[in-house]
Write an enzyme that holds these catalytic residues in place. Structure first.
Site, PDB file in Angstrom:
ATOM      1  N   HIS A 553       0.908  -1.205   0.111  1.00 42.49           N
ATOM      2  CA  HIS A 553      -0.228   0.119   0.026  1.00 42.49           C
ATOM      3  C   HIS A 553       0.787   1.159   0.003  1.00 42.49           C
ATOM      4  O   HIS A 553       2.211   1.101  -0.008  1.00 42.49           O
ATOM      5  CB  HIS A 553      -0.809  -0.007   1.283  1.00 42.49           C
ATOM      6  CG  HIS A 553      -0.155   0.021   2.569  1.00 42.49           C
ATOM      7  ND1 HIS A 553       0.773  -0.835   2.981  1.00 42.49           N
ATOM      8  CD2 HIS A 553      -0.079   1.078   3.234  1.00 42.49           C
ATOM      9  CE1 HIS A 553       1.183  -0.546   4.174  1.00 42.49           C
ATOM     10  NE2 HIS A 553       0.913   0.504   4.295  1.00 42.49           N
ATOM     11  N   ARG A 635       6.811  -9.000  16.618  1.00 43.94           N
ATOM     12  CA  ARG A 635       7.642  -7.912  15.924  1.00 43.94           C
ATOM     13  C   ARG A 635       7.128  -6.604  16.302  1.00 43.94           C
ATOM     14  O   ARG A 635       6.075  -6.465  16.167  1.00 43.94           O
ATOM     15  CB  ARG A 635       7.456  -8.103  14.464  1.00 43.94           C
ATOM     16  CG  ARG A 635       8.058  -6.937  13.520  1.00 43.94           C
ATOM     17  CD  ARG A 635       7.415  -7.260  12.036  1.00 43.94           C
ATOM     18  NE  ARG A 635       8.151  -6.164  11.229  1.00 43.94           N
ATOM     19  CZ  ARG A 635       7.830  -5.185  10.824  1.00 43.94           C
ATOM     20  NH1 ARG A 635       6.576  -4.548  11.338  1.00 43.94           N
ATOM     21  NH2 ARG A 635       8.467  -4.416   9.724  1.00 43.94           N
TER      22      ARG A 635
END
Length: 681
Positions: A553, A635
């Site tokens: 994106h 993460r």
């Protein structure tokens, strides 16, 4: 992939049972079926996934069909007379309303009173259920159905790299045939048009004529259905409908104007392919363009002349078609008339435009007509063959469709000071194969990474920053986040160390100074949104995984890979100018940050996260990016978006600045905080 949890699994089942018991209708609410399908997916119950998702899609389609049938039937049963007084007018309105309520309740039962959340509606528009279905069918070894579901999903989500890869893999599987790759949601008028173009390109003009004529029939039928669906509730943006003080006629005018605008936009809807942002230019007139030449090729000159005249209704005076009309008329020895259906369609379109201008003025809003037929699209070869490649026209830039001002491009520079001695330049734009990109190390220390990661475990909440969705981009990872202001509030309340909360604030300021300095910006960079976010691989869901943690994106525009464009228009955050991601750890598998070309497929650079590493870049279409799947571990990063426009400064950031100032002045912070976090795109 967006996943919406509107209810818990138990609540969904209970509510579903209540709704079914209270009605004789067999149609079950599609949002509850969808929710049950999602929960079945997480429980690895793939047979139930198929059962619930297929039922949800069927229920969703039946609701739409029922609304269309009932509204059209009631219009026919209660027509308006040519002349009528006020009471006669409202007599028809009230009878139509009662008719539609009764009809729809008979067709779909209790679901007629059931409200579906906007998130679920958008999931169905984006064909998200088909993503679940293809995964479930794949697990059940039903590859033919998996291929169809994958193809259907991909048609509306062409930027989804992993689904494209899945489709390529399906093609190589034994037993999977070409005819398995069908679009289950294909629109009849577009399907016939595309097939007609293929035959036309093969010089099969008789076959093409049949399909183009079929496409026209289906187009006008779809137009009727589109308009019927516009007759539902309308959003009165900027107004509280219950507090209206307008007269009866002003209320009717406002609502009618919005319904009429929806109906008028059916031109755009019918010409827009699934997953695309712009309509196919010159779509309806092209049917008559192809037909006039195809009829000529099979020596049906009367029909060729009619279609050529019809095309000129949309493009009056167009030279190449005017020449054709003269040629056909000369061969026939007489003139003809354009098709009445198209003439009536255009007369109505023009009348709607006049009414919309009046109604919009009454509402105090500006209405701008879309120029969907502004380009002829004629290919100027010796045979005057209609233009089009694969049957699809090129996109019209948004700036040509709307009266908007385009800001002059800012001169991009980079290579400024890194501000802090410890920060190391790892790669610049050239090394990252792009523009306005930078990769830095040692932005924060190991100790600071450890402290912020520990803070994240204490303060982040599932779905924070993602409209409450715990798995906003993929069902295989859980997302948790927290804002600066929320973290400071927790620190003040003693729920997390205040020192750690302040560190989050200070680290984000450090990142802002670095980005502002390195890219040599002439004006102040303001925070647009700041988010401490962790994404965790869900155990048991990583086998054979090939999706992304975050799909490709851009941060301030809507990426359209097929058109090679990035449309800077809502719902994109068009005011964002620069973005940065500051990583807190690297002890996980996968999770690489990637830049791609505008096609959302070609990877131009890959960044492996580690403590203290930061990637910064401009937020536009020049920097499409995404995150590879996190297949094990967690993460964590500080995600930052910046704007050069002070009007779009983050409200929470301004409140956080005041909190820090108050703490620095050792003043009491007694008033509660009004937290209103924005959602991340």
């Amino acid at each position: 992939m967006d996943v919406h949890f509107s209810h818990s699994g138990i609540l969904s089942a209970v509510l579903l049972a209540v709704l079914l018991c209270s009605s004789t209708a067999v149609l079950e609410p599609y949002d509850l079926l969808y929710d049950n399908g999602v929960h079945a997916f997480y429980n690895n119950d793939y047979k139930s996934v198929v059962r619930y998702m297929e039922a949800a899609l069927g229920s969703y389609a039946e609701v739409r069909r029922s609304k269309v049938r009932c509204r059209l039937r009631c219009q026919d049963q209660h027509p308006f007379d040519a002349t009528f007084a006020d009471l006669q007018f409202f007599d028809v309105v009230l009878r139509r309303s009662a008719c539609m309520n009764t009809c729809i309740e008979e067709k779909i039962g209790t679901q007629s009173m059931h409200t579906v959340s906007e998130d679920v509606i958008q999931d169905f528009h984006r064909r998200i259920p088909y993503n679940y279905l293809q995964l479930a069918y794949q697990k059940l070894k039903q590859t033919d159905k998996a291929a169809a579901a994958a193809h259907t999903y991909f048609q509306a989500n062409p930027e989804h790299v992993e689904m494209g890869q899945n489709l390529e893999q399906y093609k190589d599987l034994e037993g999977v045939q070409e005819d398995h790759f069908v679009d289950r949601e294909a629109r009849a008028h577009q399907r016939s048009f595309t097939a007609g173009v293929r035959l036309y390109d093969k010089a099969d003009y008789e076959g093409a004529i049949v399909l183009f004529e079929e496409a026209l029939v289906e187009y006008y039928k779809a137009d009727v259905e589109c308009r019927a669906l516009c007759q539902g509730p309308q959003r009165f943006e900027g107004h509280d409908h219950l507090l209206y003080r307008y007269s009866l006629h002003e209320l009717i005018s406002d609502h009618f104007t919005q319904v009429l605008h929806c109906e008028h936009e059916c031109v755009r809807d019918l010409a827009t392919r699934p997953g695309r942002l712009s309509p196919m230019e010159n779509y309806l007139p092209l049917h008559y363009d192809y037909l006039q030449f195809a009829y000529f090729q099979v020596d049906m000159l009367e029909e060729a002349l009619q279609c050529a005249l019809t095309y000129l209704l949309f493009h009056e005076g167009e030279e190449f078609m005017t020449d054709n009309v003269e040629y056909y008329s000369e061969l026939l020895g007489h003139d003809s008339r354009p098709r009445e259906k198209a003439a009536w369609y255009l007369r109505r379109h023009k009348q709607e435009l006049e009414l919309l201008l009046i109604g919009s003025g009454t509402m105090g809003v500006e209405f701008i007509e879309g120029h969907y037929w502004s380009s002829t699209g004629g290919r100027e070869d010796s045979n005057r063959i209609p233009s089009g490649t694969d049957g699809w026209m090129e996109y019209v830039p948004i700036s040509e469709k709307k009266n908007i001002s385009v800001d002059p491009p800012q001169q991009h520079r980079e290579g400024g000071p890194l501000v802090y001695d410890s920060v190391q330049l790892v790669q610049n734009s050239a090394a990252l194969n792009g523009t306005q990109r930078v990769l830095l190390d040692d932005v924060i220390s190991e100790e600071e990474c450890s402290e912020l990661k520990h803070l994240a475990h204490s303060v982040t909440m599932a779905g924070d920053g993602y409209r409450g969705k715990m798995t906003p981009h993929t069902p295989n990872e859980r997302f948790e986040g927290a804002t600066v202001l929320k973290t400071l509030q927790y620190g003040y309340e003693g729920r997390v160390p205040l020192r750690s909360a302040r560190l989050f604030y200070e680290v984000s300021e450090r990142a802002r100074h670095i980005i502002e300095s390195y890219f040599l910006l002439n004006s102040t960079l303001h925070f647009s949104y700041t988010h401490l976010v962790c994404r965790t691989a869900i155990k048991g869901q990583q086998d054979h995984r090939n999706d992304l943690s975050h799909p490709i994106h851009a941060d301030n525009c809507l990426l359209d890979p097929e058109a090679n464009e990035c449309w800077k228009e809502p719902p994109a955050y068009t005011y964002r100018d620069y973005s940065a991601l500051l990583y807190l750890n690297g002890d996980f598998d996968g999770g690489e940050f990637i830049f791609t070309e505008m096609d959302a497929k070609t990877v131009t650079a890959s960044v492996k996260p580690r403590c203290g590493r930061m990637v910064g870049f401009s937020s536009g279409g020049e920097n499409p990016h995404g995150v590879k799947a996190v297949t094990s571990g967690q993460r964590c990063a500080v995600a930052l978006w910046f704007t050069l426009d002070p009007l779009f400064r983050e409200l929470e950031r301004l409140q956080a600045d005041e909190v820090i100032q108050a703490l620095d002045n050792q003043s009491q912070w007694d008033q509660g905080l009004n937290i209103n976090p924005k959602d991340e795109l």
